[in-house]
Motif scaffolding. Structure first.
Motif, short mmCIF file in Angstrom:
data_model
loop_
_atom_site.label_atom_id
_atom_site.label_comp_id
_atom_site.label_asym_id
_atom_site.label_seq_id
_atom_site.Cartn_x
_atom_site.Cartn_y
_atom_site.Cartn_z
N ASP A 111 0.64 -1.37 -0.05
CA ASP A 111 0.01 0.18 0.11
C ASP A 111 0.85 1.25 -0.07
O ASP A 111 1.76 1.18 0.56
CB ASP A 111 -0.88 -0.04 1.35
CG ASP A 111 -2.21 -0.82 1.23
OD1 ASP A 111 -2.48 -1.34 0.00
OD2 ASP A 111 -2.40 -1.67 2.33
N GLU A 112 0.22 2.16 -0.67
CA GLU A 112 0.98 3.52 -0.79
C GLU A 112 1.08 4.33 0.57
O GLU A 112 -0.01 4.31 1.32
CB GLU A 112 0.38 4.52 -1.77
CG GLU A 112 1.09 5.51 -2.15
CD GLU A 112 0.47 6.35 -3.39
OE1 GLU A 112 1.13 7.48 -3.81
OE2 GLU A 112 -0.80 6.11 -3.80
N LYS A 113 2.29 4.84 1.01
CA LYS A 113 2.51 5.73 2.02
C LYS A 113 2.87 7.14 1.79
O LYS A 113 3.71 7.13 0.86
CB LYS A 113 3.45 4.85 3.07
CG LYS A 113 2.91 3.63 3.47
CD LYS A 113 4.04 3.04 4.60
CE LYS A 113 3.66 1.38 5.08
NZ LYS A 113 4.42 1.06 5.91
N ILE A 114 2.41 8.09 2.63
CA ILE A 114 2.68 9.42 2.41
C ILE A 114 3.11 9.88 3.78
O ILE A 114 2.52 9.50 4.69
CB ILE A 114 1.40 10.25 1.76
CG1 ILE A 114 1.07 9.66 0.36
CG2 ILE A 114 1.74 11.69 1.81
CD1 ILE A 114 -0.19 10.30 -0.03
N ALA A 115 4.17 10.55 3.71
CA ALA A 115 4.87 11.21 5.07
C ALA A 115 4.36 12.73 5.13
O ALA A 115 4.45 13.30 3.93
CB ALA A 115 6.40 11.17 5.00
#
Length: 361
Positions: free
Chosen positions: A41-45
């Protein structure tokens, strides 16, 4: 841009004012659409920078947001990706070891060369999927059409290829059976809805499974042509489907054998010993251009280009030191000259020429 495709989103760097009257603040983040499967799954900081404060991963100004992908791949009414299975999945059948797809007819085929068919282990099969209303549906399960039926260790489905002829609603599907040195052909004339077995392609020179005729990667279809590599013979065979005006039927022309300019062999104790360049291991064709791979070409050959007798000039360990080579062949278009003669000198007037081609005028 994230070259590793872990988080494909556009970085957002812009100053935002947090006023006392605001209860929340929102912004727009550009990321990949649902048509792309994100696995993992895509992760965004999310980092909040403020004068005098550093967003430490251990503090409250740093957060990681995960965009969950539900793996549905559905956008509107179409499925952008999905998993395709054999009707009866079998362990170690190697379904997917060979695949081909044709966008014109929306047909996909997957080979399963180690599948057990009619009780015969590793006889092999191939599965034909058709795209209906945006989803892939299993249409056919193919097995060897050989007169003796499927046999063990035939590896039917080791190679598959499919293509639609330009400007004609004709789709050609080919499946290799290397242990029997055959490539079997099915034809569809209704846009890929139904396929009918037409013929099995081979050559009189093929008499051993070691010729690898129709093995994995050695098969391609382009318009009315089917090209099959035989790396064990250091050649490829080109088959052409043509319209016979005498019999008023479609037939397959005898194969044309193609070898590389570097083809070489020696005579060792009275037997022919080919230099094992594996010409024909991979194939591609586009319009009139043919590309053939020889992974052990460009090798350190000993001796001359002449046929040597009782001297092995292939060199030592060709599989270890050969650098590989690819060959491009171009087929010139046919040129037809029409000569029109009249009994008198033509001064004025007009005329019409009618051409009958493949049953069409």
């Amino acid at each position: 841009y994230d070259y590793r495709a872990i988080s494909d989103y556009v970085p957002f760097k812009e100053a935002i004012a947090f006023l006392n009257t605001y209860t929340n603040i929102s912004t727009t983040l550009i990321t990949s659409p649902d048509t792309i499967l994100e696995l993992p799954d895509e992760k965004i900081a999310v980092l909040l920078h403020s004068p005098g404060l550093f967003p430490s991963p251990l503090g409250n100004l740093y957060s990681v947001t995960t965009i969950l992908d539900n793996d549905d791949g559905v956008v509107g009414s179409e499925s952008l990706y999905e998993k395709c299975y054999a009707p009866t999945p079998e362990s170690r059948a190697q379904m997917g070891s060979s695949v081909a797809i044709d966008s014109r007819s929306e047909v996909m085929v997957s080979g399963s060369p180690y599948a057990t068919v009619d009780g015969e282990p590793k006889a092999g099969s191939a599965y034909v999927f058709k795209r209906y209303a945006g989803s892939w549906t299993l249409r056919y399960t193919l097995k060897s059409p050989h007169t003796d039926g499927p046999v063990a260790n035939a590896y039917f489905g080791s190679s598959v290829a499919i293509g639609t002829v330009i400007n004609r609603q004709l789709t050609i599907l080919a499946v290799g059976e290397p242990s029997r040195h055959f490539v079997h052909v099915w034809v569809s004339e209704d846009g890929g809805l139904t396929f009918n077995y037409e013929t099995s392609l081979t050559s009189a020179e093929l008499n051993s499974p070691q010729h690898l005729f129709g093995a994995r990667g050695t098969l391609t279809v382009s318009n009315d042509h089917v090209l099959v590599g035989a790396p064990g013979l250091e050649c490829i065979f080109a088959f052409l489907r043509f319209y016979n005006t005498t019999t008023t039927s479609w037939e397959w022309m005898a194969p044309t054998k193609i070898q590389s300019l570097d083809f070489d062999y020696d005579i060792i104790f009275g037997r022919e010993s080919l230099h094992r360049q594996k010409f024909g291991t991979s194939l591609a064709m586009s319009e009139r251009d043919i590309l053939v791979g020889a992974p052990y070409g460009n090798y350190d050959k000993l001796g001359s280009d002449l046929v040597e007798v009782d001297l092995d000039t292939e060199g030592s360990s060709i599989e270890s030191f050969a650098r590989g080579k690819a060959y491009v062949f171009h087929r010139k278009p046919e040129v037809q000259t029409l000569t029109i003669r009249a009994p008198l000198n033509l001064i004025a007037g007009d005329f019409k020429i009618a051409l009958n081609h493949r049953g069409m005028t």
